[in-house]
Structure formats: structure tokens, C-alpha cells
Write a protein that holds these residues in place. Structure first.
Motif, mmCIF file in Angstrom:
data_model
loop_
_atom_site.group_PDB
_atom_site.id
_atom_site.type_symbol
_atom_site.label_atom_id
_atom_site.label_comp_id
_atom_site.label_asym_id
_atom_site.label_seq_id
_atom_site.Cartn_x
_atom_site.Cartn_y
_atom_site.Cartn_z
ATOM 1 N N GLU A 183 49.297 36.590 34.460
ATOM 2 C CA GLU A 183 48.734 36.732 35.798
ATOM 3 C C GLU A 183 47.315 37.305 35.772
ATOM 4 N N PRO A 184 46.596 37.176 36.895
ATOM 5 C CA PRO A 184 45.262 37.773 36.980
ATOM 6 C C PRO A 184 45.299 39.259 36.652
ATOM 7 N N TYR A 185 44.297 39.694 35.947
ATOM 8 C CA TYR A 185 44.093 41.096 35.566
ATOM 9 C C TYR A 185 45.088 41.603 34.527
ATOM 10 N N GLU A 186 45.981 40.756 34.042
ATOM 11 C CA GLU A 186 46.910 41.203 32.996
ATOM 12 C C GLU A 186 46.181 41.211 31.656
ATOM 13 N N CYS A 187 45.478 42.295 31.413
ATOM 14 C CA CYS A 187 44.692 42.443 30.194
ATOM 15 C C CYS A 187 44.822 43.873 29.692
ATOM 16 N N VAL A 188 44.623 44.044 28.400
ATOM 17 C CA VAL A 188 44.560 45.385 27.842
ATOM 18 C C VAL A 188 43.384 46.110 28.469
ATOM 19 N N ALA A 189 43.451 47.441 28.521
ATOM 20 C CA ALA A 189 42.361 48.229 29.089
ATOM 21 C C ALA A 189 42.113 49.458 28.229
ATOM 22 N N THR A 190 40.925 49.996 28.323
ATOM 23 C CA THR A 190 40.605 51.232 27.612
ATOM 24 C C THR A 190 41.326 52.400 28.264
ATOM 25 N N SER A 191 41.218 53.560 27.660
ATOM 26 C CA SER A 191 41.847 54.753 28.229
ATOM 27 C C SER A 191 41.230 55.115 29.582
ATOM 28 N N TYR A 192 40.041 54.587 29.865
ATOM 29 C CA TYR A 192 39.386 54.819 31.155
ATOM 30 C C TYR A 192 39.698 53.712 32.164
ATOM 31 N N GLY A 193 40.538 52.758 31.757
ATOM 32 C CA GLY A 193 40.930 51.687 32.664
ATOM 33 C C GLY A 193 39.994 50.501 32.698
ATOM 34 N N ASN A 194 39.086 50.392 31.746
ATOM 35 C CA ASN A 194 38.142 49.280 31.732
ATOM 36 C C ASN A 194 38.719 48.089 30.965
ATOM 37 N N ARG A 195 38.842 46.972 31.659
ATOM 38 C CA ARG A 195 39.326 45.746 31.034
ATOM 39 C C ARG A 195 38.171 45.029 30.338
ATOM 40 N N PRO A 196 38.483 44.159 29.372
ATOM 41 C CA PRO A 196 37.427 43.351 28.759
ATOM 42 C C PRO A 196 36.647 42.592 29.820
ATOM 43 N N ILE A 197 35.361 42.384 29.586
ATOM 44 C CA ILE A 197 34.572 41.625 30.556
ATOM 45 C C ILE A 197 35.079 40.193 30.657
ATOM 46 N N MET A 198 35.812 39.728 29.624
ATOM 47 C CA MET A 198 36.371 38.379 29.635
ATOM 48 C C MET A 198 37.711 38.295 30.336
ATOM 49 N N CYS A 199 38.245 39.400 30.815
ATOM 50 C CA CYS A 199 39.513 39.366 31.550
ATOM 51 C C CYS A 199 39.350 38.509 32.804
ATOM 52 N N SER A 200 40.361 37.733 33.124
ATOM 53 C CA SER A 200 40.320 36.875 34.313
ATOM 54 C C SER A 200 41.092 37.529 35.464
ATOM 55 N N PRO A 201 40.577 37.447 36.698
ATOM 56 C CA PRO A 201 39.378 36.736 37.109
ATOM 57 C C PRO A 201 38.071 37.499 36.884
ATOM 58 N N ASN A 202 38.136 38.783 36.680
ATOM 59 C CA ASN A 202 36.918 39.513 36.312
ATOM 60 C C ASN A 202 37.292 40.851 35.716
ATOM 61 N N GLY A 203 36.523 41.230 34.702
ATOM 62 C CA GLY A 203 36.721 42.526 34.064
ATOM 63 C C GLY A 203 35.384 43.202 33.903
ATOM 64 N N GLY A 204 35.292 44.052 32.910
ATOM 65 C CA GLY A 204 34.042 44.748 32.665
ATOM 66 C C GLY A 204 33.978 46.103 33.341
ATOM 67 N N TYR A 205 32.877 46.773 33.126
ATOM 68 C CA TYR A 205 32.664 48.102 33.693
ATOM 69 C C TYR A 205 32.259 48.001 35.162
ATOM 70 N N SER A 206 32.627 49.016 35.921
ATOM 71 C CA SER A 206 32.261 49.047 37.341
ATOM 72 C C SER A 206 31.206 50.098 37.649
ATOM 73 N N THR A 207 30.931 50.981 36.686
ATOM 74 C CA THR A 207 29.912 52.004 36.909
ATOM 75 C C THR A 207 28.547 51.439 36.535
ATOM 76 N N TRP A 208 27.513 51.810 37.282
ATOM 77 C CA TRP A 208 26.207 51.199 37.101
ATOM 78 C C TRP A 208 25.613 51.468 35.727
ATOM 79 N N ASN A 209 25.969 52.581 35.101
ATOM 80 C CA ASN A 209 25.433 52.877 33.770
ATOM 81 C C ASN A 209 25.866 51.848 32.732
ATOM 82 N N ASN A 210 27.017 51.208 32.949
ATOM 83 C CA ASN A 210 27.566 50.286 31.951
ATOM 84 C C ASN A 210 27.790 48.869 32.456
ATOM 85 N N VAL A 211 27.600 48.619 33.734
ATOM 86 C CA VAL A 211 27.883 47.288 34.268
ATOM 87 C C VAL A 211 27.072 46.232 33.517
ATOM 88 N N GLY A 212 27.709 45.108 33.228
ATOM 89 C CA GLY A 212 27.060 44.041 32.496
ATOM 90 C C GLY A 212 27.150 44.187 30.991
#
Length: 235
Positions: A183-212
Motif C-alpha cells: 500500500e501507499p507509504y508502506e516503506c521502511v523509515a528512519t528512527s525520525y520517521g523519514n521514509r526514502p524519497i523513493m517511497c510511493s506516493p511520496n517520501g523524503g524529508y519534510s524539514t526545510w534543512n533537508n528537503v530534496g
């Protein structure tokens, strides 16, 4: 408009499912938080070529090149994959461009009108010896027109996500809850809850220091593409 990018991709994928990569016993196509697009015959990336991101128009370049700059800098500094941001060239959404080019263009709802606001990236399928030759990224034209409400963080992560598809990374989703469906968002995550940027439909960092930026999972996937090439003596 010619046949939709989504239809072309589906047809290519159906064809590619029967492809068996060469030297399959020496390569790895998936790991924790990453997966390669082996169903399209892509199992490695060149450690010697530079993959150049090009754009359909100057306006598209001005809008999207800054969205991937942070990821390009990170990839070039922390992996043996080389990516450069290039200029403008003529593109056909139904056909791959020159080798080692990742072509970025715009289409309205490239995944079809049933998926408004979605974009799509894919590598050129069945490349010789499984080495990624680049691919096509169809960004949704509704982002730039303002028809689709997308945050800057989501836009930046999405732009990187689609470019990495064109290199050869797939969605690493898997059946975490073991209900028989990935299912969507079913991906491994870091201890901070960050999914791989390749997770579908979207992953990656949400904080501006790391986004992208790529997570360590995504970096491992790119390193696997290079390692697979080297294990087979490919350039």
C-alpha cells in the motif's frame, strides 16, 4: 497530444516483465529501503558516464533545475554516480532521448486524469547490459500553472523522486502490515520517521534543512546500481 506517457510506460513495462538481466547471479536488485527498476531491465548505472538532466523549455528549466540541485550536489559528493544539470533540448514524450540524458518535460496528468497531481518518471527500458542510459521525467503541468496546490517541500521531493526513477530506482514499498497488499507509504523509515524519497506516493524529508535530499536508503540504492556495473566489469 500524442498517446499519454502513462500508456506508453505501461506498454513498455508489460513488454519488459519477461526480460532477464544478464549476469543475474552477480547483481543485487533490492535491499532495505531501496529497489532497482529491474522489471524494465535496469540493473546498474555507469560509474564513468555523466547523466545530464535536460529540459523541454527554458521556463521548465528555470522552474525545476533548482528543485533538484541539492540532491545533485549530494549524489555527486557521496556516490560514484555523476549527474549534471544541463540545458534545453527537443523532446518526444513517447521516445527516449540521447544516451545519458534524463529529459524533463511537462504533461497534464501524465498518469491519467484518474490521478490528478501525479507526475511520472521512468528509465529507458531494456538498456544494453542493464546499464541505465537515462530516461524521461514527465512533471505534472498543473504544478507550474498553479492548478494543483503543492507545497514547496512536496514539489522538491517529487522532482528528485522522478529524476531518480529515470536513473533506475523504483518504489521500495513492501507489505509491512502483512495484509497481502503493498500500500501507499508502506516503506521502511528512519528512527525520525523519514521514509526514502523513493517511497510511493511520496517520501523524503519534510524539514526545510533537508528537503530534496536523499535518505541513506536512497543512497544505498544508487550505490547498488554502481556496484552492479562494476561487478560485471561494465562502464
Amino acid at each position: 497530444m500524442r498517446k499519454s506517457f502513462a500508456c506508453a510506460a505501461a506498454a513498455i513495462a508489460a513488454c519488459a516483465l519477461t526480460t532477464t538481466p544478464t549476469h543475474a547471479a552477480t547483481i543485487t536488485t533490492a535491499g532495505t529501503g531501496w529497489k532497482l527498476t529491474s522489471q524494465l531491465g535496469v540493473t546498474s548505472a555507469s560509474p564513468t558516464q555523466t547523466y545530464t538532466v535536460t529540459y523541454q523549455s527554458d521556463a521548465i528549466r528555470k522552474y525545476y533545475a533548482p528543485q533538484i540541485q541539492r540532491a545533485v550536489d549530494q549524489i555527486n559528493a557521496s556516490t560514484d554516480l555523476n549527474i549534471a544539470i544541463g540545458g534545453v533540448e527537443t523532446m518526444d514524450p513517447d521516445k527516449c532521448g540521447p544516451d545519458w540524458h534524463i529529459q524533463v518535460l511537462e504533461l497534464r496528468n501524465p498518469m491519467g486524469d484518474a490521478h490528478p497531481g501525479w507526475s511520472q518518471g521512468m528509465p529507458c527500458p531494456n538498456p544494453a547490459q542493464g546499464v541505465s542510459r537515462g530516461g524521461i521525467v514527465a512533471m505534472n503541468s498543473t504544478y507550474r500553472s498553479g492548478e494543483w496546490d503543492i507545497t514547496q517541500e512536496h514539489l522538491q521531493n517529487t522532482s528528485v523522486h522522478e529524476v531518480l526513477h529515470a536513473v533506475g530506482l523504483d518504489h521500495p514499498n513492501y507489505d509491512i502490515d502483512k495484509d497481502g497488499t503493498i500500500e501507499p507509504y508502506e516503506c521502511v523509515a528512519t528512527s525520525y520517521g523519514n521514509r526514502p524519497i523513493m517511497c510511493s506516493p511520496n517520501g523524503g524529508y519534510s524539514t526545510w534543512n533537508n528537503v530534496g535530499r536523499l535518505t541513506g536508503y536512497d543512497i544505498n540504492g544508487l550505490n547498488a546500481l554502481i556496484s552492479n556495473a562494476r561487478a560485471q566489469g561494465l562502464q
